[in-house]
Design a protein around this motif. Structure first.
Motif, PDB file in Angstrom:
ATOM      1  N   THR A 242       0.845  -1.197   0.000  1.00 49.68           N
ATOM      2  CA  THR A 242       0.000   0.000   0.000  1.00 49.68           C
ATOM      3  C   THR A 242       0.883   1.250   0.000  1.00 49.68           C
ATOM      4  OG1 THR A 242      -0.117  -0.034   2.416  1.00 49.68           O
ATOM      5  CG2 THR A 242      -1.878  -1.149   1.209  1.00 49.68           C
ATOM      6  N   ASN A 243       0.293   2.348  -0.484  1.00 49.59           N
ATOM      7  CA  ASN A 243       1.065   3.578  -0.620  1.00 49.59           C
ATOM      8  C   ASN A 243       0.101   4.763  -0.598  1.00 49.59           C
ATOM      9  OD1 ASN A 243       2.642   5.789  -2.090  1.00 49.59           O
ATOM     10  ND2 ASN A 243       4.194   4.166  -1.975  1.00 49.59           N
ATOM     11  N   ALA A 244       0.585   5.896  -0.151  1.00 52.33           N
ATOM     12  CA  ALA A 244      -0.260   7.100  -0.149  1.00 52.33           C
ATOM     13  C   ALA A 244      -0.584   7.560  -1.555  1.00 52.33           C
ATOM     14  CB  ALA A 244       0.428   8.227   0.619  1.00 52.33           C
ATOM     15  N   GLY A 245       0.238   7.189  -2.527  1.00 55.99           N
ATOM     16  CA  GLY A 245      -0.015   7.560  -3.910  1.00 55.99           C
ATOM     17  C   GLY A 245       0.255   9.033  -4.172  1.00 55.99           C
ATOM     18  N   GLN A 345      -1.829   3.090  -5.272  1.00 54.84           N
ATOM     19  CA  GLN A 345      -2.032   3.097  -3.826  1.00 54.84           C
ATOM     20  C   GLN A 345      -2.163   1.692  -3.241  1.00 54.84           C
ATOM     21  OE1 GLN A 345      -5.154   5.956  -2.657  1.00 54.84           O
ATOM     22  NE2 GLN A 345      -4.847   6.944  -4.647  1.00 54.84           N
TER      23      GLN A 345
END
Length: 484
Positions: A242-245, A345
């Motif tokens: 997962t990532n904040a993007g 994300q």
């Protein structure tokens, strides 16, 4: 060691003949191209009917096939009261038929003949232009279509053989149960599991004959007949990042897709430790005698020392043998990202693992996490099945398999195997009911390993030889006690 001692005795009997073979009807007399007997023609009709019913686990209707086979059982003379059609969902029904035995005091529990009638999904666009996965096609000595090998060959043979036994007036000593089931192919509503939990009496048996084994051909010649007595465990593991993007015009160092790709590359290169169990030790011991000199020597060395690096390199160069020797994990699905101009994300991959019976899903997950070595990648167990013990090689079963194999194909080795895939035998083994994968259907794994894939097929000759093998085995196992 019980498996190995019994195997040695059976090998000695099969290779010497020991007066067990009935040379009156070898395989060469069972099938004549273009000259099907009435019971072979009926088997072909049932086979065609089953293949042409789309029973894909996601888009097909298994109930349609179950009802069609129920009608066949009724036409064969099975009373309607002895035919059950039912399941957990409207499109996921099973059919179970019972052939009543003589009964009486001391009658042993039934023999169960098990086959699944669901299939892996197939698209015509993925197959050769002249083939349709749901059109039964005979071409160049093969029957083509989804399920021709896995597992509608055995299903259709079981049904056709009921007609033959009924026409002959055969009455077994013990009941014979034929169960044709749903969702073996990883569908969400497994038919055998549902039957055991909701209608145990319908499939309560002393011994089970199922898919998972079969004969091996080399250059068209039968090499050995395999009996599946164990299988690996299916586990699916999710790799998740997962990532904040953010906006793709301002890239970040911690890109979710890149992290997932790095993790998958490491998983793809990872090799689990080679481990032998009682069944695979017996398999490689006996197969070493049949292989090419180099491969046979390496197999023998591996049995003597499972840590022999040179032997491991030689044997595991063959993907089939590699899968029998160690746990394997392979990426099968990818998903992620949400726009062409946005940083991802959430990205996930499914890793399908086939685990040795001696290992656990948790151990495998932990090993992959160490291999990946990136705490931003979550390694999660998505689904897992419990391990089940191997079935002991019952003398009564193995002796009949040995005898009938010799009758049809001449003396040859009978070798226990561990499936690298999964079968519904696991549900019975978990309950202590011996289950064996044995079919008499011979194929060459170098060219015919097409189950779940493109242009699935079954050799015409092998189909009818398998029909005869299973007919004789069914009669033998239903008229003699099976000692556990």
């Amino acid at each position: 060691m019980r498996h190995v001692r019994l195997l040695a005795a059976l090998m000695a009997a099969s290779l010497t003949g020991a007066g067990t073979a009935l040379a009156a009807q070898p395989a060469s007399a069972v099938f004549k191209a273009g000259q099907l007997t009435p019971h072979q023609q009926l088997a072909r009709e049932i086979y065609k009917e089953l293949v042409e019913i789309n029973t894909g686990v996601e888009t097909g209707n298994i109930t349609t096939a179950a009802r069609a086979m129920a009608a066949r059982f009724k036409a064969a003379g099975v009373p309607e009261a002895d035919i059950f059609v039912g399941g957990p969902q409207p499109a996921k029904h099973n059919v179970v038929a019972r052939i009543r035995g003589k009964g009486g005091a001391g009658t042993p529990k039934p023999l169960l003949l098990l086959a699944h009638i669901d299939v892996v999904e197939a698209l015509k666009a993925d197959w050769s232009p002249d083939l349709d996965p749901f059109v039964f096609t005979e071409k160049d000595g093969y029957y083509y279509g989804r399920g021709t090998a896995d597992d509608k060959a055995m299903a259709s043979i079981f049904v056709a053989n009921v007609f033959r036994m009924k026409q002959e007036g055969f009455v077994p000593d013990r009941d014979i149960i034929i169960a044709l089931t749903a969702d073996e192919e990883s569908g969400p509503f497994n038919g055998v599991d549902w039957l055991l939990k909701n209608h145990r009496a319908l499939v309560d048996a002393a011994v089970v004959i199922n898919e998972g084994g079969g004969g091996t051909l080399r250059n068209g010649t039968p090499l050995f007949n395999g009996v599946q007595a164990a299988e690996k465990i299916t586990t699916n593991i999710t790799l998740r990042v997962t990532n904040a993007g953010g906006h793709s015009s301002v890239p970040r160092r911690d890109n979710a897709i890149t992290s997932l790709a790095d993790a998958l590359a490491k998983v793809g290169r990872h090799q689990f430790t080679v481990k032998l169990n009682e069944v695979t030790r017996a398999f490689f011991t006996e197969t070493a005698k049949l292989e090419t000199p180099a491969m046979g020597k390496a197999m023998a060395a591996l049995v003597a020392n499972p840590a022999d690096v040179a032997a491991i390199a030689t044997v595991t160069a063959d993907p089939r043998y590699n899968a029998m020797l160690r746990t394997t994990c392979v990426a099968t699905e990818l998903k992620g990202g949400h726009a062409t101009n946005a940083l991802p994300q959430l990205d996930e991959a499914n890793v399908n693992c086939r685990i040795l019976p001696s290992e656990t899903a948790t151990e495998v997950r932990d090993a992959l996490a160490v291999t990946i070595g990136d705490t931003t990648v979550q390694v999660l167990i998505r689904s897992q099945r419990p391990s089940t013990p191997a079935s002991a090689l019952l003398p009564d079963v193995m002796q009949h398999v040995t005898r009938i194999t010799a009758e049809l194909w001449g003396a040859m080795p009978i070798i226990p195997t561990m499936s690298t895939g999964a079968t519904d035998s696991r549900f019975f083994r978990a309950l202590g009911v011996p289950a064996f994968g044995v079919s008499g259907l011979f194929s060459d794994p170098t060219v015919d390993a097409r189950a779940h894939g493109r242009d699935e097929r079954m050799a015409v000759k092998s189909y009818y030889e398998g029909q005869e093998f299973l007919y004789r085995l069914t009669k033998a196992l239903s008229t003699t006690p099976v000692r556990q």
